[in-house]
Design a protein around this motif. Structure first.
Motif, PDB file in Angstrom:
ATOM      1  N   MET A   1      -4.572   6.993  12.642  1.00 50.61           N
ATOM      2  CA  MET A   1      -3.707   6.968  11.645  1.00 50.61           C
ATOM      3  C   MET A   1      -4.252   6.232  10.254  1.00 50.61           C
ATOM      4  N   ILE A   2      -3.798   6.568   9.268  1.00 52.96           N
ATOM      5  CA  ILE A   2      -4.225   6.224   7.944  1.00 52.96           C
ATOM      6  C   ILE A   2      -4.440   4.598   7.680  1.00 52.96           C
ATOM      7  N   LEU A   3      -3.157   3.954   7.802  1.00 52.07           N
ATOM      8  CA  LEU A   3      -3.025   2.384   7.442  1.00 52.07           C
ATOM      9  C   LEU A   3      -4.291   1.762   8.305  1.00 52.07           C
ATOM     10  N   PRO A   4      -4.320   1.805   9.504  1.00 48.36           N
ATOM     11  CA  PRO A   4      -5.273   0.900  10.052  1.00 48.36           C
ATOM     12  C   PRO A   4      -6.832   1.318   9.745  1.00 48.36           C
ATOM     13  N   LYS A   5      -6.927   2.660   9.364  1.00 48.61           N
ATOM     14  CA  LYS A   5      -8.292   2.760   8.577  1.00 48.61           C
ATOM     15  C   LYS A   5      -8.426   2.049   7.353  1.00 48.61           C
ATOM     16  N   VAL A   6      -7.344   2.176   6.494  1.00 47.46           N
ATOM     17  CA  VAL A   6      -7.445   1.470   4.990  1.00 47.46           C
ATOM     18  C   VAL A   6      -7.629  -0.026   5.387  1.00 47.46           C
ATOM     19  N   VAL A   7      -6.860  -0.502   5.959  1.00 51.91           N
ATOM     20  CA  VAL A   7      -7.157  -1.939   6.311  1.00 51.91           C
ATOM     21  C   VAL A   7      -8.208  -2.332   7.114  1.00 51.91           C
ATOM     22  N   GLY A   8      -8.712  -1.490   8.032  1.00 49.52           N
ATOM     23  CA  GLY A   8     -10.025  -1.995   8.508  1.00 49.52           C
ATOM     24  C   GLY A   8     -11.087  -1.761   7.462  1.00 49.52           C
ATOM     25  N   ARG A   9     -11.171  -0.805   6.755  1.00 46.30           N
ATOM     26  CA  ARG A   9     -12.322  -0.646   5.865  1.00 46.30           C
ATOM     27  C   ARG A   9     -12.217  -1.779   4.760  1.00 46.30           C
TER      28      ARG A   9
ATOM     29  N   ILE B   1       0.789  -1.089  -0.010  1.00 45.89           N
ATOM     30  CA  ILE B   1       0.014   0.016  -0.094  1.00 45.89           C
ATOM     31  C   ILE B   1       0.952   1.117  -0.078  1.00 45.89           C
ATOM     32  N   VAL B   2       0.778   1.979  -0.932  1.00 47.90           N
ATOM     33  CA  VAL B   2       1.578   3.356  -1.124  1.00 47.90           C
ATOM     34  C   VAL B   2       0.575   4.529  -0.242  1.00 47.90           C
ATOM     35  N   ILE B   3       1.123   5.311   0.369  1.00 51.38           N
ATOM     36  CA  ILE B   3       0.337   6.253   1.189  1.00 51.38           C
ATOM     37  C   ILE B   3       1.351   7.498   0.872  1.00 51.38           C
ATOM     38  N   GLU B   4       0.816   8.358   0.082  1.00 53.37           N
ATOM     39  CA  GLU B   4       1.693   9.498  -0.332  1.00 53.37           C
ATOM     40  C   GLU B   4       1.107  10.738   0.522  1.00 53.37           C
ATOM     41  N   LYS B   5       2.136  11.368   0.965  1.00 50.29           N
ATOM     42  CA  LYS B   5       1.694  12.650   1.799  1.00 50.29           C
ATOM     43  C   LYS B   5       0.988  13.767   0.989  1.00 50.29           C
ATOM     44  N   SER B   6       0.043  14.357   1.762  1.00 51.96           N
ATOM     45  CA  SER B   6      -0.613  15.406   0.992  1.00 51.96           C
ATOM     46  C   SER B   6      -1.247  16.241   1.923  1.00 51.96           C
ATOM     47  N   GLY B   7      -1.259  17.602   1.565  1.00 53.72           N
ATOM     48  CA  GLY B   7      -1.789  18.485   2.557  1.00 53.72           C
ATOM     49  C   GLY B   7      -0.978  18.778   3.886  1.00 53.72           C
ATOM     50  N   ASN B   8      -1.513  18.574   5.292  1.00 57.68           N
ATOM     51  CA  ASN B   8      -0.783  18.692   6.273  1.00 57.68           C
ATOM     52  C   ASN B   8      -0.736  17.489   7.096  1.00 57.68           C
ATOM     53  N   LEU B   9      -0.815  16.281   6.539  1.00 55.83           N
ATOM     54  CA  LEU B   9      -0.751  15.063   6.906  1.00 55.83           C
ATOM     55  C   LEU B   9       0.459  14.720   7.968  1.00 55.83           C
ATOM     56  N   ALA B  10       1.605  15.300   7.560  1.00 50.95           N
ATOM     57  CA  ALA B  10       2.942  15.295   8.295  1.00 50.95           C
ATOM     58  C   ALA B  10       2.437  15.779   9.611  1.00 50.95           C
ATOM     59  N   GLU B  11       2.021  17.107   9.748  1.00 49.52           N
ATOM     60  CA  GLU B  11       1.591  17.925  11.171  1.00 49.52           C
ATOM     61  C   GLU B  11       0.715  17.126  11.568  1.00 49.52           C
ATOM     62  N   ILE B  12      -0.166  16.508  11.090  1.00 49.04           N
ATOM     63  CA  ILE B  12      -1.289  15.781  12.015  1.00 49.04           C
ATOM     64  C   ILE B  12      -0.691  14.610  12.814  1.00 49.04           C
ATOM     65  N   TYR B  13       0.169  13.735  12.082  1.00 47.97           N
ATOM     66  CA  TYR B  13       0.692  12.618  12.539  1.00 47.97           C
ATOM     67  C   TYR B  13       1.973  12.496  13.600  1.00 47.97           C
ATOM     68  N   GLU B  14       2.551  13.682  13.360  1.00 46.66           N
ATOM     69  CA  GLU B  14       3.806  13.846  13.927  1.00 46.66           C
ATOM     70  C   GLU B  14       3.473  14.100  15.532  1.00 46.66           C
TER      71      GLU B  14
ATOM     72  N   LYS C   1     -10.970  -4.818   5.097  1.00 47.61           N
ATOM     73  CA  LYS C   1     -11.469  -6.254   5.600  1.00 47.61           C
ATOM     74  C   LYS C   1     -12.836  -6.060   5.745  1.00 47.61           C
ATOM     75  N   MET C   2     -13.627  -5.183   6.178  1.00 41.85           N
ATOM     76  CA  MET C   2     -14.961  -4.971   6.201  1.00 41.85           C
ATOM     77  C   MET C   2     -15.721  -4.945   4.949  1.00 41.85           C
ATOM     78  N   LEU C   3     -15.441  -4.357   3.845  1.00 38.74           N
ATOM     79  CA  LEU C   3     -15.970  -4.378   2.555  1.00 38.74           C
ATOM     80  C   LEU C   3     -15.662  -5.817   1.951  1.00 38.74           C
ATOM     81  N   ALA C   4     -14.559  -6.360   2.116  1.00 38.26           N
ATOM     82  CA  ALA C   4     -14.311  -7.613   1.649  1.00 38.26           C
ATOM     83  C   ALA C   4     -14.990  -8.769   2.238  1.00 38.26           C
ATOM     84  N   ALA C   5     -15.099  -8.525   3.682  1.00 37.98           N
ATOM     85  CA  ALA C   5     -15.931  -9.753   4.281  1.00 37.98           C
ATOM     86  C   ALA C   5     -17.329  -9.559   3.764  1.00 37.98           C
ATOM     87  N   LYS C   6     -17.940  -8.594   3.912  1.00 39.08           N
ATOM     88  CA  LYS C   6     -19.410  -8.090   3.562  1.00 39.08           C
ATOM     89  C   LYS C   6     -19.567  -8.608   1.943  1.00 39.08           C
TER      90      LYS C   6
END
Length: 120
Positions: free
Chosen positions: A39-47, A13-26, A49-54
């Motif tokens: 954080m982004i990755l847990p949200k992406v993986v969770g979503r 999974i490639v997550i590219e920085k955009s906007g002020n994400l660096a400031e949010i996550y630091e 898994k949820m959609l695939a399971a459904k």
């Protein structure tokens, strides 16, 4: 990149920085579970898994969860590391028959356990 074996899959999974994400996550405390949820990755993986399971449950006409609770992640920090991971992902399905969870090996293990526990 995505590769699927019968009981799991690997993805890059490639997550590219955009906007002020660096400031949010630091300022996040990664040891705090509530903070990690932001954080982004847990949200992406969770979503995913949820959609695939459904979708899978609808196609199989069943209910319930089949994903393991957690997942393994690795931050790729170099092109060399990325290439090694790509090769691992590409070759992984070919090793499925050697996986300890492959049905043929599980059956052999069960038969071995039965023969050990049965009196001679």
């Amino acid at each position: 990149m995505l590769a699927i074996a019968t009981n799991h899959f690997h993805a890059i999974i490639v997550i590219e920085k955009s906007g002020n994400l660096a400031e949010i996550y630091e300022n996040l405390d990664i040891n705090d579970e509530k903070e990690r949820r932001k954080m982004i990755l847990p949200k992406v993986v969770g979503r995913f898994k949820m959609l695939a399971a459904k979708a899978i449950n609808q196609s199989r006409e069943v209910e319930g969860s089949f994903w393991q609770r957690n997942y393994y992640e690795h931050i790729i920090r170099s092109e060399e590391d990325c290439q090694k991971i790509r090769e691992y992902i590409i070759n992984n399905p070919m090793r499925w028959e050697l996986d300890e969870n492959h049905p043929s090996l599980v059956k052999i293990k069960k038969n071995n356990l039965k023969s050990r526990t049965q009196p001679s």
